[in-house]
Scaffold this active site. Sequence first.
Site, mmCIF file in Angstrom:
data_model
loop_
_atom_site.group_PDB
_atom_site.id
_atom_site.type_symbol
_atom_site.label_atom_id
_atom_site.label_comp_id
_atom_site.label_asym_id
_atom_site.label_seq_id
_atom_site.Cartn_x
_atom_site.Cartn_y
_atom_site.Cartn_z
ATOM 1 N N LYS A 118 -7.854 2.134 39.042
ATOM 2 C CA LYS A 118 -8.836 3.012 39.761
ATOM 3 C C LYS A 118 -9.079 4.463 39.233
ATOM 4 O O LYS A 118 -10.151 5.094 39.390
ATOM 5 C CB LYS A 118 -8.763 2.887 41.295
ATOM 6 C CG LYS A 118 -8.845 1.657 41.906
ATOM 7 C CD LYS A 118 -8.463 1.540 43.489
ATOM 8 C CE LYS A 118 -8.688 0.044 43.911
ATOM 9 N NZ LYS A 118 -7.638 -0.584 43.520
ATOM 10 N N GLU A 202 -8.230 9.389 48.705
ATOM 11 C CA GLU A 202 -9.675 9.784 48.670
ATOM 12 C C GLU A 202 -10.322 9.964 50.122
ATOM 13 O O GLU A 202 -9.813 9.630 51.181
ATOM 14 C CB GLU A 202 -10.602 8.554 48.304
ATOM 15 C CG GLU A 202 -10.481 8.419 46.707
ATOM 16 C CD GLU A 202 -11.396 7.050 46.422
ATOM 17 O OE1 GLU A 202 -11.680 6.961 45.145
ATOM 18 O OE2 GLU A 202 -11.835 6.393 47.228
ATOM 19 N N ARG A 299 -13.192 -9.290 36.764
ATOM 20 C CA ARG A 299 -13.018 -10.627 37.303
ATOM 21 C C ARG A 299 -14.066 -11.215 37.958
ATOM 22 O O ARG A 299 -15.231 -10.470 38.396
ATOM 23 C CB ARG A 299 -11.822 -10.889 37.939
ATOM 24 C CG ARG A 299 -11.748 -10.178 39.045
ATOM 25 C CD ARG A 299 -10.428 -10.324 39.935
ATOM 26 N NE ARG A 299 -10.148 -9.248 40.988
ATOM 27 C CZ ARG A 299 -10.847 -9.364 42.047
ATOM 28 N NH1 ARG A 299 -11.767 -10.243 42.354
ATOM 29 N NH2 ARG A 299 -10.606 -8.440 43.084
#
Length: 669
Positions: A118, A202, A299
């Site tokens: 990420k 975050e 995916r």
Amino acid sequence: MAMLESVLIANRGEIACRIIRTARRLGMRTIAVHSEADAGALFVQMADESHFIGPAPARDSYLRIDKIIEVAKRTGAASIHPGYGFLSERAEFAEACAEAGIVFVGPPASAINAMGLKDAAKALVQQAGVPVVPGYHGAQQAPDFLRGQADEIGYPVLIKAVAGGGGKGMKRVERAADFEAALESAQREAASAFGDPRVLVEKYVLSPRHIEIQVFADRHGNVVHLFERDCSLQRRHQKVIEEAPAPGMTPEMRAVMGKAAVEAARAVGYVGAGTVEFIADGREGLRPDRFYFMEMNTRLQVEHPVTEAITGLDLVELQFRVASGEALPFGQDDLAITGHAVEARLYAEDPEKEFLPSTGKLWALDFPEREELRVDTGVQTGDEVTPFYDPMIAKVIAHAPTREEALAKLADALGNTLVAGPKTNVAFLKKLCEAPEFRAGRFDTGFIDRNLDALGAVAHGMDAEAVRLGVLKLIDMEFDARSYHALMGNGSATSPWDDSDGFQLAGARRQGFPVAVDGERVDVVVQWPAPGDAHADEEVTVSWNGDASGMISDYLSSDMRGLVPTDEGVIVVRDGRQTRVAPYDPFDVDLAHLNGGNAVKAPMHGKLVALFVKPGERVEKGQRLAIVEAMKMEHALVAPADGEVEEISAEPGMQVAEGARLIVLRTEE
């Protein structure tokens, strides 16, 4: 170009079944690999051949790249499809396939590396001008440093695993005092699920909507998006209901988000199916200037069926065709949205006990058949839901011309779904589909947590009608229909003096006995009508604790679908809720699970991963004592009262059974 001749599915459960169905339609030979726990699983039965790869824990089977590659070589598999989860986003797996000369049905390892972490993914898209959520995405992982970053960002914050997804290794932190414990838990979950304990921190976006864009790319430079999905209905950062298209989405915002997703895929040389996930600030509706990149999943997604429903495409077939070297058979302008689709994830979990995972035998599993209704499942009646893997039983998908019709169709399907065995969220899902605010499109990722009571996710009292029906079913199981009618005066019983039939010379027949209702003793009285009563063959009254509960008419001819016999008694399913009723056995006492003081017990089958106390230590009410991990999620056990640790009955690393006594406290009365 020729289609791949065969595929090994490096996965399990419903996604393995779903891949096998498409592969066989395309004429491909299907090869399954399975753990010890999955030897008799549905996907193993469906595949053309299957091969054992190790014990139940995923780290010893489905995460073993060497074992899977060895089977692929031995069976001559032309390709490997990783499904989702497990090894699907591991670049080393894609590389191992390439080294073995086996086609990996997914993106190149370079794309997985670029988007699989990420922090790196956010830096990449930020360079391309895509907005990202404010936060710390760097390499420094010292707890004090990360806590300092959280203080600078401002609470609430999200701690998120750098690798993986599905809510694993993700914790929302409301205040600084809770940061350290949340960080430790997130790191443990991340290490367990993905083999990588690193996290990022975050800012938590207020009133967030989780919207993702499905992208598809081939090896010839073509990249398109297949529109968006709204995945905002979540709990513990795990998606519960997904839909396509997103409610309130404007053509302008769809174009902006779609372009950003396509450019992100182009930036890493993407190939195959992928999903770019965004968080949108939904306080004033969806606006093109208020969305942020979160991550890219390299995916197939769990929720891909809703995209298939509105586009008419088979994404797994497209994956195989792209992996075979074919070009995409359409361009962006050829794609259009048809109707609305909604998917509900049916889980083995108990909403009345804070959604704790539930395990055990599926005594019944039956879905309704409806037009435009799709059910993807990897289990069937008689299978076991184990603590080793994700607790999802099935995905139920409804498609209709409008959102209102799709939600109504899904609610109806859930209301007519029968599951008996492990507790499930089916009743909760139905209420969610019917929730007025959700129907009106007024929701965000916090909707479920704000509405748990209204959605029925609270402890309910005993279902009196379920107990009554369960007792009557036990009687029916004890006596066949002929004997039952004989007892009602319509024939001759084998012995009118048998004390089990409630016989008496005059008046209404009454018989009292105890039953076990969800493991607890309940004293009931069964009353048959008096001989000669005009309704003697129609009415039976059951009461308990002296209170009458009513009557049942036409008992033997009534709909018995919700009364499921088990080896111990009967499970009564009413409105999606399950009640277990069995003959009470006073000698059936589980001594190992007796309290012996204030016992802290395992809330579900799982593994004890952490223990924070030792015998003789003083503890305070609410203090964390231990952590049990089940189905890839952690559950903290806390002290029920102030006291002293008297006994510890387990060690970290041990598998523990639901209800097993782990810690005993000595408390002050």
